[in-house]
Scaffold this active site. Structure first.
Site, short mmCIF file in Angstrom:
data_model
loop_
_atom_site.label_atom_id
_atom_site.label_comp_id
_atom_site.label_asym_id
_atom_site.label_seq_id
_atom_site.Cartn_x
_atom_site.Cartn_y
_atom_site.Cartn_z
N CYS A 44 24.82 0.87 15.23
CA CYS A 44 25.08 1.74 13.85
C CYS A 44 25.86 2.26 13.55
O CYS A 44 26.08 2.75 12.40
CB CYS A 44 23.80 3.25 15.09
SG CYS A 44 22.12 2.90 14.97
N ARG A 93 36.01 -1.58 30.42
CA ARG A 93 35.21 -0.43 30.78
C ARG A 93 35.74 0.89 32.26
O ARG A 93 35.02 1.34 32.03
CB ARG A 93 33.86 -0.53 31.45
CG ARG A 93 32.60 -1.30 30.30
CD ARG A 93 33.13 -0.93 29.03
NE ARG A 93 31.53 -1.83 28.42
CZ ARG A 93 31.32 -1.15 27.13
NH1 ARG A 93 31.19 0.69 26.26
NH2 ARG A 93 30.46 -1.83 26.02
N ALA A 139 20.57 6.98 21.37
CA ALA A 139 21.35 7.06 22.19
C ALA A 139 20.51 5.51 23.27
O ALA A 139 19.43 6.24 23.78
CB ALA A 139 22.22 7.24 22.58
N THR A 185 17.95 -1.03 8.51
CA THR A 185 18.66 -0.72 7.29
C THR A 185 20.55 -1.60 7.61
O THR A 185 20.68 -0.62 7.65
CB THR A 185 19.15 0.59 6.84
OG1 THR A 185 19.43 1.79 7.87
CG2 THR A 185 17.48 1.11 6.14
N LYS A 195 35.58 8.53 26.51
CA LYS A 195 35.43 7.17 27.39
C LYS A 195 35.91 6.27 26.67
O LYS A 195 35.28 5.14 25.94
CB LYS A 195 34.08 6.79 28.25
CG LYS A 195 34.60 5.81 29.01
CD LYS A 195 35.02 6.27 29.96
CE LYS A 195 34.67 5.38 30.97
NZ LYS A 195 36.31 5.91 32.66
P1 NAD Z 1 14.38 -3.02 14.45
O1 NAD Z 1 15.30 -3.97 14.09
O2 NAD Z 1 14.23 -2.78 16.50
O3 NAD Z 1 13.58 -2.18 14.03
C1 NAD Z 1 12.56 -2.35 12.86
C2 NAD Z 1 11.44 -2.90 13.13
O4 NAD Z 1 11.23 -2.67 11.62
C3 NAD Z 1 11.47 -4.64 12.61
O5 NAD Z 1 10.43 -4.80 14.01
C4 NAD Z 1 11.16 -5.68 11.85
O6 NAD Z 1 10.20 -6.19 12.16
C5 NAD Z 1 9.65 -3.93 11.18
N1 NAD Z 1 9.62 -4.19 9.71
C6 NAD Z 1 10.65 -4.64 8.60
N2 NAD Z 1 10.16 -4.18 7.56
C7 NAD Z 1 8.73 -4.16 7.87
C8 NAD Z 1 7.50 -3.45 6.71
N3 NAD Z 1 7.47 -3.65 5.72
N4 NAD Z 1 6.31 -2.81 8.06
C9 NAD Z 1 6.11 -2.69 9.17
N5 NAD Z 1 7.35 -3.41 9.79
C10 NAD Z 1 8.37 -3.52 9.21
O7 NAD Z 1 15.43 -1.03 14.34
P2 NAD Z 1 16.10 0.12 15.13
O8 NAD Z 1 16.42 -0.82 15.89
O9 NAD Z 1 14.62 0.56 15.23
O10 NAD Z 1 16.54 0.58 13.69
C11 NAD Z 1 15.77 1.18 12.93
C12 NAD Z 1 16.16 2.73 12.11
O11 NAD Z 1 16.81 2.89 12.57
C13 NAD Z 1 17.25 2.01 11.36
O12 NAD Z 1 17.79 2.41 10.25
C14 NAD Z 1 18.93 2.37 12.43
O13 NAD Z 1 19.53 2.79 11.65
C15 NAD Z 1 18.03 3.73 12.82
N6 NAD Z 1 18.32 4.43 13.96
C16 NAD Z 1 18.91 3.50 14.72
C17 NAD Z 1 18.74 4.08 15.96
C18 NAD Z 1 18.83 2.75 17.07
O14 NAD Z 1 19.69 3.09 18.78
N7 NAD Z 1 18.56 1.75 17.66
C19 NAD Z 1 19.83 5.19 16.90
C20 NAD Z 1 19.02 6.31 15.12
C21 NAD Z 1 18.52 5.05 13.75
C1 UDX Z 2 24.03 6.06 18.63
C2 UDX Z 2 24.44 7.34 18.59
O1 UDX Z 2 25.67 7.62 19.93
C3 UDX Z 2 22.87 8.36 18.64
O2 UDX Z 2 22.39 9.31 18.16
C4 UDX Z 2 22.78 7.41 17.23
O3 UDX Z 2 20.93 7.96 16.82
C5 UDX Z 2 22.55 6.14 17.37
O4 UDX Z 2 23.64 5.66 17.97
P1 UDX Z 2 23.92 3.99 20.28
O5 UDX Z 2 24.78 3.02 18.92
O6 UDX Z 2 22.53 3.43 21.04
O7 UDX Z 2 23.93 5.51 19.48
O8 UDX Z 2 24.72 4.58 21.73
P2 UDX Z 2 26.02 5.18 22.12
O9 UDX Z 2 25.60 6.08 23.70
O10 UDX Z 2 26.19 6.49 21.63
O11 UDX Z 2 26.91 3.86 22.93
C6 UDX Z 2 28.00 3.36 21.39
C7 UDX Z 2 29.03 2.36 21.98
O12 UDX Z 2 30.15 3.30 22.05
C8 UDX Z 2 28.71 1.80 23.07
O13 UDX Z 2 29.14 0.59 22.98
C9 UDX Z 2 29.42 2.41 24.41
O14 UDX Z 2 29.53 1.62 25.44
C10 UDX Z 2 30.81 3.03 23.11
N1 UDX Z 2 30.79 4.06 24.18
C11 UDX Z 2 30.58 5.90 24.02
C12 UDX Z 2 32.51 4.05 23.79
O15 UDX Z 2 32.77 3.51 24.28
N2 UDX Z 2 33.11 5.25 24.56
C13 UDX Z 2 32.54 6.27 24.91
O16 UDX Z 2 32.65 7.54 25.06
C14 UDX Z 2 31.05 6.54 24.04
#
Ligand code: NAD
Ligand code: UDX
Length: 459
Positions: A273, A439, A160, A87, A264
Site C-alpha cells: 500500500c 529492525r 493493516a 489497484t 520505529k
Molecule cells: P489482492 O491482490 O490480494 O486481491 C485482489 C483480488 O481481486 C485478486 O484475488 C484478484 O484475482 C481479484 N480480482 C481481480 N479482478 C477481479 C474481477 N473482475 N472479479 C473478481 N475478482 C477479481 O489485493 P488486496 O491486497 O486485497 O488489495 C485490494 C485493494 O484494497 C487494493 O486497492 C488495495 O490498495 C486496497 N487495500 C489493501 C490493503 C492491504 O493491506 N493489502 C489495505 C487497505 C486497502
Molecule cells: C498499511 C496501513 O497501516 C493500513 O492502515 C492500510 O490499510 C494499509 O497499509 P500495512 O502495509 O499492512 O498497512 O502495514 P503497516 O503496519 O502499516 O506497515 C507497513 C510497513 O511499514 C511495514 O514494512 C512495516 O514494517 C513498516 N513500519 C511500520 C516501520 O518500518 N516502522 C513503523 O514504525 C511502522
C-alpha cells in the site's frame, strides 16, 4: 440482505469474513476470478495468513459466508456489491510508475452493469484515486438496463496486515463516503452505516462526501509512511552523531501531539500500500497542477528507497567491500511480522542488491514460501541443467541459515527471532561474525558480549 464482494484478496477475504461473522443475518458471498484462491478460501489452508482469521472464517463459512468463482450469480443476488480488486501502480502508458491502474475496477463495473437486473449499492473498498466514483457511475449507467439506480459509496479499508482481524473487529473508525446531496445517496450511506453498526460504535462511523472519503485513504497512508521516512532519515543522522534513534523516537513520541506510533526506524517500509498510494497521490497532485505538493510527498518514497539501499551497502562495506561467494543469512522475508505477504518487502530489494554483488543468500522466514522468495528475487530455483540455484538457499531453520555465514541480517521483526540461541549461531558463523539488525529487535549488548560485531539502524 445479501452482500457480494468482487476480489478475495488480503482485503476482500478478511473484511467480508468479519462482516459475515458479526452479522449472521446477512449472506456474504466473495467472488474471485482466481479459482486457486477461491479453492484455498474453501479449504483448511487459507490463502492469507492472519492471526485469528481461521477462527472467524470457520465460524461463518457455510453459514452465511461463501467463496465462489461464480461472480454472475453473486452480482445478481446482491443488494450491496463491494469492489475489492487490486489497484496496482500502472506500468505502461500515461502515468506509468505513479498512477493507479484502474483496469480491474472498470472490468468489475462493467460486470455489475451487465448482470444486475435491479438497483444496487456499489461500494469502493479498493483504494482509489480521488474522483474515481464519478467514472464508476458513468460506466455503470452507460451499460445497465435503463431505470436502474446505482449508488456508489466509498468505504476505504484501513486494516493493516498482521493485525487485520483486530483492526476489523475494533476499527479506529469506519469511513463511508457517498452522495450526501441526494435522498438516494443519503439512504445508501445509511444502509452501509447500519451494516457496520452491528459491531462498531456509531460515533466511530464517519460519513463524508465521496471525494473526501476517497482522498482520505491516500492521505492516511501518506501520513503514516511519512512518519517512517522521517524517523529513518533521522536514523542516518543518529549513526553519525552517537544519538540512538530508538531513544529519540521515544523522547519525541511521548509528546502527545506527536504520539508514539509509527516511529520505529527500520530497513525501510514495504507492503502493497504505502508506496503505491503515495505514488498515486504524487500523480494526482501533478495532474491537478500542484508540482510542489507532488515533490513534497515524493520525497517520502525517495527516502525509503535510500534507506533500503543504505542497508545493503552497509552489509557490503562492513564485510570488507566484498560479499562475492559469502553466505549471508537473511532472517525474515515478509514485509512485516505476522503476515506471509512479501509485496514491496525491503528484503526483496536488499536481497537483489546482495545477489548483484554475488553473495549467497540463506533465507529463513516462518511463513513465506520458497516459491515466493525466488519469484521476488527474480531468480529460478534451478539452473539450465536442473541443478539447484547456488546463490539462494531457503532454510526452514534459522540456525541452518546462519551456519557458515559471514553476516546475519534481520529483515523482518518476527517475535521468534528475539529468542534464538545466538551463542549457537555465533559458533556456526565465520569470524568476525556480523549482525545487521534491520529492525532493532535484538539485544545488541548481549550479542556483543558473545562476540558479534553488531550494526543496528540509527545507533
Ligand atoms: P489482492 O491482490 O490480494 O486481491 C485482489 C483480488 O481481486 C485478486 O484475488 C484478484 O484475482 C481479484 N480480482 C481481480 N479482478 C477481479 C474481477 N473482475 N472479479 C473478481 N475478482 C477479481 O489485493 P488486496 O491486497 O486485497 O488489495 C485490494 C485493494 O484494497 C487494493 O486497492 C488495495 O490498495 C486496497 N487495500 C489493501 C490493503 C492491504 O493491506 N493489502 C489495505 C487497505 C486497502
Ligand atoms: C498499511 C496501513 O497501516 C493500513 O492502515 C492500510 O490499510 C494499509 O497499509 P500495512 O502495509 O499492512 O498497512 O502495514 P503497516 O503496519 O502499516 O506497515 C507497513 C510497513 O511499514 C511495514 O514494512 C512495516 O514494517 C513498516 N513500519 C511500520 C516501520 O518500518 N516502522 C513503523 O514504525 C511502522
Amino acid at each position: 440482505m445479501k452482500i457480494c464482494c468482487l476480489g478475495a484478496g488480503y482485503v476482500g477475504g478478511p473484511t467480508m469474513a468479519m462482516i459475515a461473522y458479526k452479522c449472521p443475518d446477512i449472506t456474504v458471498t466473495v467472488a474471485d476470478i482466481n479459482e486457486a484462491r477461491i479453492n484455498a478460501w474453501n479449504s483448511d489452508e487459507l490463502p492469507v495468513f492472519e492471526p485469528g482469521l481461521d477462527e472467524v472464517v470457520h465460524a461463518a463459512r457455510g453459514r452465511n459466508l461463501f467463496f465462489t468463482t461464480d461472480k454472475v450469480t453473486a452480482i445478481k443476488e446482491a443488494d450491496i456489491i463491494f469492489v475489492s480488486v487490486g489497484t496496482p501502480t500502472k506500468t505502461y502508458g500515461a502515468g506509468a510508475g505513479k498512477a493507479a491502474d484502474l483496469k480491474y475496477i472498470e472490468l468489475c463495473a462493467r460486470d455489475i452493469a451487465q448482470y444486475s437486473d435491479r438497483s444496487k449499492i456499489v461500494v469502493e473498498k479498493s483504494t482509489l484515486p480521488v474522483r474515481t466514483a464519478q467514472g464508476l457511475k458513468t460506466v455503470l449507467e452507460a451499460n445497465s438496463t435503463p431505470g436502474l439506480d446505482f449508488q456508489v459509496l466509498s468505504n476505504p479499508e484501513f486494516l493493516a496486515e498482521g493485525t487485520a482481524i483486530e483492526d476489523l473487529s475494533k476499527p479506529d473508525r469506519v469511513l463511508i463516503g457517498g452522495d450526501e446531496d441526494s435522498e438516494a445517496g443519503r439512504k445508501a450511506i445509511q444502509t452501509l452505516v447500519d451494516v457496520y453498526a452491528n459491531w462498531v460504535d456509531r460515533d466511530r462511523i464517519i460519513t463524508t462526501n465521496l471525494w473526501s472519503s476517497e482522498l482520505s485513504k491516500l492521505v492516511a497512508n501518506a501520513f503514516l509512511a511519512q512518519r517512517i521516512s522521517s524517523i529513518n532519515s533521522i536514523s542516518a543522522l543518529c549513526e553519525r552523531t552517537g544519538a540512538n534513534v530508538d531513544q529519540v523516537a521515544y523522547a519525541i513520541g511521548t509528546d502527545s501531539r506527536i504520539g508514539p506510533k509509527f516511529l520505529k526506524a527500520s530497513v525501510g517500509f514495504g507492503g502493497s500500500c504505502f508506496q503505491k498510494d503515495i505514488l498515486n497521490l504524487v500523480y494526482l497532485c501533478e495532474y491537478f497542477g500542484l508540482p510542489d505538493v507532488a515533490a513534497y510527498w515524493e520525497q517520502v518514497i525517495v527516502m525509503n528507497d535510500w534507506q533500503k539501499s543504505r542497508f545493503s551497502q552497509k552489509i557490503v562495506s562492513t564485510l570488507f567491500n566484498t560479499v562475492n561467494g559469502k553466505r549471508i543469512a537473511m532472517l525474515g522475508f515478509a514485509f512485516k511480522k505476522d503476515t506471509n505477504d512479501t509485496r514491496e518487502t525491503a528484503a526483496m530489494y536488499v536481497g537483489r542488491d546482495l545477489l548483484d554483488e554475488q553473495a549467497v543468500l540463506a533465507i529463513h522466514d516462518p511463513k513465506v514460501s520458497p516459491e515466493q522468495m525466488f519469484k521476488d528475487l527474480k531468480e529460478s530455483r534451478t539452473d539450465a541443467d536442473g541443478n539447484p540455484n547456488k546463490q539462494i538457499d531457503v532454510c526452514e531453520d534459522p540456525y541452518a541459515a546462519a551456519k557458515g555465514a559471514h553476516g546475519l541480517a534481520i529483515m523482518t521483526e518476527w517475535d521468534s527471532f528475539k529468542d534464538l540461541d545466538f551463542q549457537k549461531i555465533y559458533d556456526g558463523m565465520y569470524k568476525p561474525a556480523f549482525v545487521f539488525d534491520g529492525r532493532n529487535i535484538l539485544d545488541h549488548e548481549k550479542l556483543r558480549k558473545i562476540g558479534f560485531e553488531v550494526f543496528a539502524i540509527g545507533r
